[in-house]
Enzyme design. Structure first.
Site, short mmCIF file in Angstrom:
data_model
loop_
_atom_site.label_atom_id
_atom_site.label_comp_id
_atom_site.label_asym_id
_atom_site.label_seq_id
_atom_site.Cartn_x
_atom_site.Cartn_y
_atom_site.Cartn_z
N LEU A 183 10.40 -3.11 4.64
CA LEU A 183 10.39 -2.25 3.46
C LEU A 183 9.23 -1.27 3.53
O LEU A 183 8.18 -1.59 4.10
CB LEU A 183 10.28 -3.08 2.18
CG LEU A 183 11.44 -4.04 1.88
CD1 LEU A 183 11.11 -4.89 0.65
CD2 LEU A 183 12.74 -3.28 1.66
N GLU A 184 9.40 -0.13 2.88
CA GLU A 184 8.46 0.97 3.09
C GLU A 184 7.07 0.73 2.51
O GLU A 184 6.12 1.41 2.89
CB GLU A 184 9.10 2.29 2.67
CG GLU A 184 8.84 2.78 1.32
CD GLU A 184 9.64 4.01 0.93
OE1 GLU A 184 10.48 4.52 1.67
OE2 GLU A 184 9.40 4.47 -0.19
N GLY A 185 6.92 -0.26 1.64
CA GLY A 185 5.59 -0.58 1.14
C GLY A 185 4.65 -1.09 2.22
O GLY A 185 3.45 -1.22 2.00
N GLY A 186 5.20 -1.38 3.39
CA GLY A 186 4.38 -1.90 4.50
C GLY A 186 4.72 -3.35 4.80
O GLY A 186 3.90 -4.09 5.34
N THR A 223 9.65 -0.80 -3.57
CA THR A 223 9.29 -1.46 -2.31
C THR A 223 7.79 -1.58 -2.15
O THR A 223 7.29 -1.88 -1.09
CB THR A 223 9.83 -0.67 -1.11
OG1 THR A 223 9.35 0.67 -1.23
CG2 THR A 223 11.32 -0.67 -1.06
#
Lengths: 261, 313
Positions: free
Chosen positions: A52-55, A70
């Site tokens: 996910l793009e949050g890391g 995310t």
């Protein structure tokens, strides 16, 4: 809910989940893509890694706790690694992510996606929220799947604005722009499965969902679709797919309540 | 400001290891009219709201705001007449709250600019700024219309000839960051997500950090792998428990989604006046952020702490 009440969103998510193979890495957005990826992990792809793009690398969705963004801590549940936002996209640029998985507010016959403006950019009729990570995902992941509900207002001849580039103006224009890696492979909807004809890079109908006709797909598409030599038919969601999907989306308590009623 | 000037300015700056504690109000003296202010965290995760509220109180003018993904704070700056431009990749709270009405109003009527880059585009702009170089090459944003609406140029690789996007360094005048803890000198530690905070702060000309808790330097030394910024990269430390509220702070408290509902209902009913009413009620009426927190319904923060215990990995 019963089998008869299957929603378009459920058909999209379940069909899309079948496309994800085991041992691969999928970069998913929140909502349908994340649910579809989580469903794939429960069925044919137990070793699928969800990013996910949050890391977040290797998130495990808690049934009934679908994160809204995310970047919130519930999205990191069960993760194997937490890094930062920029770094996660650099993994994509390096080529580690097999699938990128996107929705589409507006998509055209070359798979270009608009999530920026309806109308002109200078004087938009509607200013939409923007790219977020979508432009990066479609530019950098090895293969991109687009999943959306099939409506004429979404499937337009030409998007007002290319937020996220599919095949731009077709043929070799994507590569010519410098986007030499990655490709948009399929568009999955509640009516059909489409790919891109290899020469023109135009959207091509491959299969229809059971119960949908080719005419129905054409009527829901705002441009002329190319046709594959043979148009297949997609199996409807199975009982297990639906139950598992609803369990993931709504949680165990909600599913038990649904069964009792 | 050109990357060379940013470097020379830093070399000439007083970077002594001093006690940098101050109030949020004092820290806002580091922000001037016309500044580019970068806001840490992402969307409603670890947003430095205590600092954002303190900045809103100043009514500074002609600010440029930048963030990775921007939540409702962008709308507050637009509605307060403080920001002309927001540089980000996304504005909203989340799909369930619908399109951001105040952003739409200001951008669609041409009163303010939403300068859109891709998520990685913003990230590499801060990273180039943090690295002290004028740009970073990448394979993103190419061919898209977002590349055409911003100052994005392309370069040919001197080794392979490959065409690349040249993402220009972003060196904010000020970075506002919220973190879990620091010592009095500004050795700053974070748990969980780092978002783009490290690059954003290292790129910035002045750095203001609010923290949940100020701890001893010995406690910092006990957990050095969680340190995201060393003291010499920080100008001001503001102690602000629950300083990210209504955003979440990883492991400590969940986001208050009901507070977002209230905001969205207010602006749906009243438009920009609703956003200004929000500022009057929650920002202007209180001496400081602690006053705002004290005005929340009883039990609000306890519930968010309990939720974080359930949700935190």
């Amino acid at each position: 809910m019963s089998r008869q009440d299957v929603t378009p969103e459920e058909i999209v998510a379940i069909t899309a989940s079948r496309m994800l193979a085991d041992h691969k890495v999928v970069f998913a957005g929140v909502g349908t893509p994340l649910l579809a990826a989580a469903l794939a992990r429960r069925r044919q792809a137990p070793h699928l890694t969800i990013v996910l793009e949050g890391g977040i690398i290797g998130t495990r969705l808690m049934p009934g706790h679908l994160p809204i963004s995310t970047n919130e801590m519930s999205a990191a549940h069960g993760a194997e690694m937490l890094t930062d936002v920029t770094d996660i996209f650099l993994f994509a640029q390096r080529g580690f992510f097999d699938y990128g998985f996107l929705g589409a507010a507006q998509i055209d016959k070359f798979g270009n996606i608009n999530t920026s403006v309806i109308g002109s950019y200078a004087q938009p009729r509607v200013r939409l929220p923007g790219s977020g990570g979508a432009n990066d995902i479609i530019s950098l992941c090895n293969e991109v799947l687009i999943a959306t509900v099939h409506e004429p207002r979404r499937f337009v001849e030409k998007v007002d604005f290319i937020t996220s580039p599919g095949y731009l103006t077709g043929e070799k224009s994507r590569e010519a722009a410098g986007l030499i890696f990655g490709r948009v492979s399929v568009v999955i909807t509640d009516l059909a499965l489409m790919d891109f004809e290899p020469h023109s890079r135009r959207l091509r109908l491959c299969a229809v969902q059971r119960g949908a006709s080719v005419e129905q797909v054409e009527a829901a598409t705002g441009f002329e679709l190319l046709m594959a030599d043979e148009i297949g038919e997609i199996d409807p969601p199975s009982e297990d797919e639906l139950d598992t999907y609803r369990l993931l989306r709504d949680g165990e308590a909600a599913v038990r309540r649904g069964r009792a009623s | 400001m050109d990357f060379r000037s940013v470097r020379w300015e830093l070399e000439a700056t007083d970077r002594r290891m001093l006690d940098k504690r101050m109030s949020a109000t004092q820290a806002m003296e580091l922000v001037h009219d016309g500044d580019h202010v970068a806001i840490g965290g992402t969307l409603y995760s670890r947003t430095p709201m205590a600092l954002v509220f303190a900045l809103l109180k100043t009514r500074r003018r002609h600010l440029t705001i930048s963030r990775p993904l921007t939540c409702y704070e962008a709308e507050l700056f637009y509605a307060a007449g403080m920001a002309d431009r927001v540089i980000t990749s996304w504005i909203g709270i989340g799909l369930k709250w619908g399109l951001p009405q105040i952003m739409r109003h200001y951008v669609e009527t041409g009163q303010a600019v939403y300068e859109e880059w891709s998520h990685l585009g913003i990230g590499l702009r801060y990273k180039a700024g943090a690295m002290g170089v004028p740009f970073l090459p990448a394979l993103t944003m190419l061919g898209s219309d977002i590349a055409r609406t911003v100052e994005l140029r392309e370069v040919d690789c001197p080794y392979t000839g490959q065409r690349l996007a040249a993402l220009p360094a972003l060196n904010p005048d000020v970075a506002l960051i919220h973190a879990h803890r620091s010592d009095i000198y500004g050795n700053v530690q974070v748990d969980g997500y780092r978002h783009m905070d490290v690059d954003m702060a290292r790129a910035a000309r002045r750095v203001i950090v609010s923290v949940e808790q100020i701890v001893s330097s010995d406690e910092i030394r006990a957990l050095p792998t969680t340190t995201i910024l060393p003291h010499f990269a920080v100008d001001a430390i503001v102690e602000a428990p629950f300083g990210a509220y209504p955003s979440e702070c990883y492991g400590l408290y969940h986001a208050d989604l009901r507070h977002f509902d209230e905001y969205v209902n207010l602006v749906k009913a009243k438009g920009p006046d609703g956003a200004r009413e929000y500022i009057a009620e929650h920002v202007d009426q209180h001496d400081d952020f602690a006053g705002f927190l004290a005005s929340l319904p009883p039990g609000t923060l306890d519930d968010l702490v309990a939720a974080a215990k359930r949700l935190a990995p």
